[in-house]
Scaffold this active site. Structure first.
Site, PDB file in Angstrom:
ATOM      1  N   ASN A   1       0.864  -1.178   0.000  1.00 44.73           N
ATOM      2  CA  ASN A   1       0.000   0.000   0.000  1.00 44.73           C
ATOM      3  C   ASN A   1       0.904   1.233   0.000  1.00 44.73           C
ATOM      4  O   ASN A   1       1.485   1.571   1.025  1.00 44.73           O
ATOM      5  CB  ASN A   1      -0.893  -0.027   1.253  1.00 44.73           C
ATOM      6  CG  ASN A   1      -1.703   1.248   1.401  1.00 44.73           C
ATOM      7  OD1 ASN A   1      -1.785   2.055   0.470  1.00 44.73           O
ATOM      8  ND2 ASN A   1      -2.310   1.429   2.567  1.00 44.73           N
ATOM      9  N   TRP A   2       1.017   1.857  -1.158  1.00 38.79           N
ATOM     10  CA  TRP A   2       1.928   3.004  -1.262  1.00 38.79           C
ATOM     11  C   TRP A   2       1.345   4.274  -0.654  1.00 38.79           C
ATOM     12  O   TRP A   2       2.035   5.285  -0.538  1.00 38.79           O
ATOM     13  CB  TRP A   2       2.277   3.268  -2.735  1.00 38.79           C
ATOM     14  CG  TRP A   2       3.191   2.237  -3.339  1.00 38.79           C
ATOM     15  CD1 TRP A   2       3.723   1.135  -2.703  1.00 38.79           C
ATOM     16  CD2 TRP A   2       3.684   2.207  -4.690  1.00 38.79           C
ATOM     17  NE1 TRP A   2       4.509   0.426  -3.586  1.00 38.79           N
ATOM     18  CE2 TRP A   2       4.507   1.062  -4.802  1.00 38.79           C
ATOM     19  CE3 TRP A   2       3.514   3.023  -5.796  1.00 38.79           C
ATOM     20  CZ2 TRP A   2       5.154   0.726  -5.994  1.00 38.79           C
ATOM     21  CZ3 TRP A   2       4.158   2.690  -6.980  1.00 38.79           C
ATOM     22  CH2 TRP A   2       4.970   1.562  -7.075  1.00 38.79           C
ATOM     23  N   LYS A   3       0.066   4.245  -0.337  1.00 42.82           N
ATOM     24  CA  LYS A   3      -0.596   5.439   0.203  1.00 42.82           C
ATOM     25  C   LYS A   3      -0.368   6.620  -0.746  1.00 42.82           C
ATOM     26  O   LYS A   3      -0.329   6.433  -1.951  1.00 42.82           O
ATOM     27  CB  LYS A   3      -0.113   5.723   1.625  1.00 42.82           C
ATOM     28  CG  LYS A   3      -0.206   4.470   2.501  1.00 42.82           C
ATOM     29  CD  LYS A   3      -0.014   4.724   3.954  1.00 42.82           C
ATOM     30  CE  LYS A   3      -0.134   3.392   4.704  1.00 42.82           C
ATOM     31  NZ  LYS A   3      -0.123   3.533   6.145  1.00 42.82           N
TER      32      LYS A   3
ATOM     33  N   HIS B   1      -9.645   1.168   4.783  1.00 43.91           N
ATOM     34  CA  HIS B   1      -8.325   1.320   5.398  1.00 43.91           C
ATOM     35  C   HIS B   1      -8.441   2.290   6.576  1.00 43.91           C
ATOM     36  O   HIS B   1      -9.237   3.230   6.545  1.00 43.91           O
ATOM     37  CB  HIS B   1      -7.322   1.858   4.368  1.00 43.91           C
ATOM     38  CG  HIS B   1      -5.927   1.896   4.917  1.00 43.91           C
ATOM     39  ND1 HIS B   1      -5.479   2.957   5.667  1.00 43.91           N
ATOM     40  CD2 HIS B   1      -4.917   0.994   4.872  1.00 43.91           C
ATOM     41  CE1 HIS B   1      -4.228   2.699   6.045  1.00 43.91           C
ATOM     42  NE2 HIS B   1      -3.869   1.523   5.578  1.00 43.91           N
TER      43      HIS B   1
ATOM     44  N   GLU C   1      -5.502  -4.803  10.435  1.00 44.23           N
ATOM     45  CA  GLU C   1      -4.456  -3.805  10.688  1.00 44.23           C
ATOM     46  C   GLU C   1      -4.791  -3.028  11.957  1.00 44.23           C
ATOM     47  O   GLU C   1      -5.599  -2.097  11.925  1.00 44.23           O
ATOM     48  CB  GLU C   1      -4.376  -2.823   9.520  1.00 44.23           C
ATOM     49  CG  GLU C   1      -4.008  -3.469   8.199  1.00 44.23           C
ATOM     50  CD  GLU C   1      -3.451  -2.438   7.221  1.00 44.23           C
ATOM     51  OE1 GLU C   1      -2.285  -2.575   6.853  1.00 44.23           O
ATOM     52  OE2 GLU C   1      -4.163  -1.496   6.864  1.00 44.23           O
TER      53      GLU C   1
ATOM     54  N   GLY D   1       2.226   2.489  10.675  1.00 45.33           N
ATOM     55  CA  GLY D   1       3.162   3.602  10.530  1.00 45.33           C
ATOM     56  C   GLY D   1       3.835   4.014  11.822  1.00 45.33           C
ATOM     57  O   GLY D   1       4.430   5.082  11.915  1.00 45.33           O
TER      58      GLY D   1
ATOM     59  N   SER E   1       3.213  -1.851  10.312  1.00 45.20           N
ATOM     60  CA  SER E   1       4.662  -1.842  10.531  1.00 45.20           C
ATOM     61  C   SER E   1       5.344  -3.165  10.197  1.00 45.20           C
ATOM     62  O   SER E   1       6.301  -3.574  10.862  1.00 45.20           O
ATOM     63  CB  SER E   1       4.981  -1.411  11.970  1.00 45.20           C
ATOM     64  OG  SER E   1       4.546  -0.081  12.195  1.00 45.20           O
TER      65      SER E   1
ATOM     66  N   GLY F   1       2.842  -0.934   4.248  1.00 41.80           N
ATOM     67  CA  GLY F   1       2.854   0.463   3.844  1.00 41.80           C
ATOM     68  C   GLY F   1       4.282   0.950   3.664  1.00 41.80           C
ATOM     69  O   GLY F   1       4.916   0.729   2.628  1.00 41.80           O
TER      70      GLY F   1
ATOM     71  N   GLU G   1      -6.814   4.728   7.546  1.00 36.44           N
ATOM     72  CA  GLU G   1      -6.696   6.165   7.242  1.00 36.44           C
ATOM     73  C   GLU G   1      -7.981   6.695   6.611  1.00 36.44           C
ATOM     74  O   GLU G   1      -8.363   7.847   6.823  1.00 36.44           O
ATOM     75  CB  GLU G   1      -5.466   6.411   6.362  1.00 36.44           C
ATOM     76  CG  GLU G   1      -4.190   6.316   7.194  1.00 36.44           C
ATOM     77  CD  GLU G   1      -3.016   5.683   6.477  1.00 36.44           C
ATOM     78  OE1 GLU G   1      -2.951   5.729   5.242  1.00 36.44           O
ATOM     79  OE2 GLU G   1      -2.146   5.127   7.178  1.00 36.44           O
TER      80      GLU G   1
HETATM   81  P1  PGA Z   1       2.661   0.523   7.561  1.00 31.90           P
HETATM   82  O1  PGA Z   1       1.219   0.690   6.864  1.00 31.90           O
HETATM   83  O2  PGA Z   1       3.242  -0.759   7.017  1.00 31.90           O
HETATM   84  O3  PGA Z   1       3.434   1.733   7.139  1.00 31.90           O
HETATM   85  O4  PGA Z   1       2.438   0.446   9.024  1.00 31.90           O
HETATM   86  C1  PGA Z   1       0.392  -0.411   6.653  1.00 31.90           C
HETATM   87  C2  PGA Z   1      -0.911   0.040   6.060  1.00 31.90           C
HETATM   88  O5  PGA Z   1      -1.394   1.118   6.434  1.00 31.90           O
HETATM   89  O6  PGA Z   1      -1.502  -0.649   5.219  1.00 31.90           O
END
Ligand code: PGA
Length: 256
Positions: free
Chosen positions: A16-18, A103, A175, A181, A220, A241, A105
């Protein structure tokens, strides 16, 4: 993509590149990644770039149909006056096969509700996209002992508009919000406990159709911890991510 519950599951590695990597960066990334990761039949690799970089990623994958691509979000309507939004049919037309739904976010930064995740899952399925429904508890919810309640609620709500047969084709990502993150990962045992609860709920909701739905862990994940998380009971893949943004690092994770 569903696997037999009795066969060893072949893991899914999803990036997931966001809101990172425009088309130029995406092209550079793919050039490096593809030289570091040769096709392997025992795993599935899936990349969710920003929608505007999807074409660049797909272009790089012309010879590599083993790698799948998706978008990070859709609107539930198929078309219309929704400035700035992308619909499931548009994403499918652009070559996406998958879409992230719910997700953390989207939920906690943009206020996406359980009802909206249900509409998005239904819209995805109607357009032939595979939704990856993301669920996870916030830190205070975990501390109050509500992890399972929250995850089960998000799961039931998100799948509410799908038939059991349609549910069989979705992907789930667990998640924990506090792990995203932050550099803080759930222990394999903690992840496992929630994955087992999710599996039970999927079977509760969809019976036999819930038996083989892949459940990914995210939060993470990196090259150091990916193996122990994948070895945890009930973990069928990872959603990554930050650590998926570096082509070499992502290749190391995917090869693990
Ligand atoms: P992260 O994000 O690996 O940076 O914790 C994972 C995600 O939000 O899918």
């Amino acid at each position: 993509m569903t696997v037999s519950p009795n066969a060893p599951r072949s893991p899914i590695f999803a990036a997931n590149w966001k809101m990172n990597s425009g088309p130029s960066e995406a092209r550079t990334f793919m050039r490096v990644f593809l030289t570091r990761y040769a096709r392997r039949p025992d795993r599935t690799v899936l990349i969710f770039p920003p929608a505007l970089s999807l074409a660049a990623v797909r272009d790089a994958l012309r010879e590599r149909t083993d790698i799948l691509t998706g978008v990070q979000n859709i609107h539930w309507e198929a078309k219309g006056a929704f400035t700035g939004e992308i619909s499931a049919p548009i994403a499918a037309d652009a070559g996406a096969t998958h879409v992230l739904v719910g997700h953390s976010e989207r939920r906690h930064v943009f206020g996406e509700t359980d009802e909206q995740t249900a509409k998005k899952c239904a819209a995805a399925v109607a357009a032939g996209l595979v939704p990856m429904l993301c669920v996870g508890e916030k830190l205070e919810e975990r501390e109050r002992g509500e992890t399972e309640t929250v995850v089960v609620r998000q799961l039931r709500a998100g799948l509410a508009a799908l038939s059991n047969a349609q549910i069989a084709d979705v992907l789930i990502a667990y998640e924990p919000v506090w792990a995203i993150g932050t550099g803080r990962t759930a222990t394999p045992a903690d992840a496992s406990a929630v994955h087992v609860a999710i599996r039970a709920e999927l079977q509760n909701v969809a019976g036999e159709h819930g038996r083989a739905i892949p459940i990914l862990y995210g939060g993470s994940v990196n090259a150091q911890n990916v193996r122990s998380l994948l070895d945890a009971k009930g973990v069928d893949g990872v959603l990554v991510g930050g650590a998926s943004l570096d082509a070499e690092g992502w290749a190391t994770i995917v090869r693990s």
